[in-house]
Design an enzyme around this catalytic site. Sequence first.
Site, PDB file in Angstrom:
ATOM      1  N   LYS A   1       0.852  -1.196   0.000  1.00 48.08           N
ATOM      2  CA  LYS A   1       0.000   0.000   0.000  1.00 48.08           C
ATOM      3  C   LYS A   1       0.884   1.241   0.000  1.00 48.08           C
ATOM      4  O   LYS A   1       2.050   1.225   0.437  1.00 48.08           O
ATOM      5  CB  LYS A   1      -0.955   0.010   1.191  1.00 48.08           C
ATOM      6  CG  LYS A   1      -0.319   0.171   2.574  1.00 48.08           C
ATOM      7  CD  LYS A   1      -0.107   1.596   3.037  1.00 48.08           C
ATOM      8  CE  LYS A   1       0.703   1.628   4.328  1.00 48.08           C
ATOM      9  NZ  LYS A   1       1.299   2.917   4.638  1.00 48.08           N
TER      10      LYS A   1
ATOM     11  N   ASP B   1      -3.026  -1.389  10.083  1.00 45.78           N
ATOM     12  CA  ASP B   1      -3.123  -1.421   8.619  1.00 45.78           C
ATOM     13  C   ASP B   1      -3.771  -2.699   8.106  1.00 45.78           C
ATOM     14  O   ASP B   1      -4.122  -2.783   6.926  1.00 45.78           O
ATOM     15  CB  ASP B   1      -1.726  -1.301   7.982  1.00 45.78           C
ATOM     16  CG  ASP B   1      -1.208   0.130   7.958  1.00 45.78           C
ATOM     17  OD1 ASP B   1      -2.028   1.064   8.060  1.00 45.78           O
ATOM     18  OD2 ASP B   1       0.020   0.309   7.822  1.00 45.78           O
TER      19      ASP B   1
END
Length: 284
Positions: A10, A136
Amino acid sequence: MLVWEKAPAKINLSLDVLYKRPDGYHEVEMVMTMVDLADRLEMHELTRDTIILSSQAGYIPLDEKNLAFQAAKLIKEHYGVEKGVYIHLDKKIPVAAGLAGGSSDAAATLRGLNRLWKLGASQEELMKLGARLGSDIPFCIAGGTAVARGRGEQLTRISAPPQCWVVLAKPPINVSTSDVYGRLRAAEIPKHPDTDAVLEAIRNGDFQSLCGSLGNVLEDVTLSLYPEVERLKDVMLKLGAEGVLMSGSGPTVFGLVAKQKKAERIYNGLRGFCKEVYAVRMLV
């Protein structure tokens, strides 16, 4: 039975810290999306009740220090699974890089074992489970593009950013996320990123506005500790990247580039500056 899962990296198009919470975490507002740089995990069941983790990468732990191992242990305990699993992790995402590689591996482990053991857990259930291991991980389970709030686990899905090339470069240093957050003085941040501008650019499919709106409040902390990250940003801008930002707590810097030929030029130019350089696409 063998299952495999892809674990993409990401990047943060915007990372803002609003304040430090009473529980010790920071209240964040982030816009995150995934790129086509990914680890791959293969899992198969063992009759013996054990977890075995292997990898071609010699520099990562293969025991309880590894988030994929922790995820396997957690899902076994939560659902009362008395079987074992062998997990092979083909590592491609740089470690301690601000790209959520470990979190994405944990997310892929939860998704894969849910399928392998036919647990029938919903995505929402897996996200709640993953949040126990890291902020996350819920995003990495869901994938796509999202605004993350709270400590990162409160997600609002949004449309994908304008499609472009992403050039990633990681200098040869490892950065501790907890160390960077520990040095951040949330009440003294001089300028916050314009998250609304990032979201508007994405809604409008406006690549240039997106490039001009990127922001990350952790940059000042990491750049003060590691000047080479700032030099890397400067090099990427000079080579022609339209938008440049450090991802997460760093040290990886990414550049958004509209055209493939320019992305290739920037990639080649950075190869002389640091070893870990990647030219990839955003995942839609």
